[in-house]
Write a protein that holds these residues in place. Structure first.
Motif: not given
Length: 258
Positions: A60-70
């Motif tokens: 989520a820290d700048g790599y994947l928007f989907s991880a940020h959403m999780v």
């Protein structure tokens, strides 16, 4: 870096975070002793740690928007709900905070938590600034708690009646679904920082190659996560309201401030 190497080395144990959890546990036991429901508190803290120390946080820290959403789903919907369920049945908010129990405030807080932090400027800032990221995490937990208070307040008299609660949850689900649809089908990046990640961990080649996650596909997955799993959480809460409605033989009285 391989997927296995990433999953085993991307855990970030933050001493400040661990100290905060220790203080929260101590405060909980001092305040409630045996009256609280410790299993729910333990679950809340485990999910909280997972959201902020696991590989999900690294992605989520700048790599994947989907991880940020999780991460957002866990911090807005799961952790606050578990925290409220951990409170003893006799717990009531202090008088100065009673204004936050108005259903309109709760609805705006829950829906606004998602819409506000997905404005491109704020989304980028939360990824590039530790201070903004801390503000984001704190606000998500607080706004999620205000949202869930309406249906999970320890005292039954302080909750919305089941009928109003169902409308409350359904409309929140609809509002978040609209945002999820926008994120899924938007032709431009909602959070531009995820289009060209700075590969600090050496995992970008694996993400793009082995995982097949381009920036466009990543945003689509993020939108779908908001669209489908979030509404499943709301649906579970709606079913709980229906069960509460069915099990209560007395006529339901609407909250006076609904």
């Amino acid at each position: 870096m391989t997927t296995y190497q990433f999953l085993t080395t991307a855990w970030r144990w933050n001493s400040t975070l661990l100290l905060f959890i220790a203080l929260a546990l101590a405060g909980y036991f001092l305040a409630f002793r045996r009256r609280g429901r410790i299993a729910y508190l333990g679950a809340a803290l485990v999910v909280f740690l997972f959201a902020l120390t696991s590989p999900v946080n690294a992605l989520a820290d700048g790599y994947l928007f989907s991880a940020h959403m999780v991460q957002h789903i866990l911090l807005v919907l799961i952790v606050p709900a578990l925290l409220l369920l951990s409170l003893p049945r006799s717990f009531s908010l202090p008088r100065p905070l009673i204004a936050l129990t108005h259903p309109f405030s709760g609805w705006i807080a829950g829906v606004g938590a998602m819409w506000l932090w997905h404005a491109p400027a704020l989304c980028n800032a939360a990824t590039t600034s530790r201070t903004v990221s801390a503000v984001q995490t704190t606000s998500l937990l607080l706004m999620g708690s205000v949202f869930w208070w309406q249906v999970l307040a320890p005292r039954d008299a302080e909750r919305l009646s089941p009928g109003v609660g169902i409308v409350y949850l359904f409309t929140a689900c609809t509002a978040c679904s609209v945002l999820g649809i926008i994120l899924t089908f938007a032709p431009v990046s909602i959070c531009p920082v995820y289009q060209h990640p700075v590969d600090r961990l050496g995992i970008l080649g694996t993400i793009r190659g082995s995982w097949g996650l381009t920036s466009d596909r990543d945003q689509q997955i993020g939108g779908l996560l908001m669209w489908v799993p979030m509404c499943l959480i709301y649906l579970a809460a709606i079913l709980a309201q229906l069960a509460r409605w069915h099990s209560d033989p007395a006529p339901q009285t609407e909250k006076s401030n609904a």
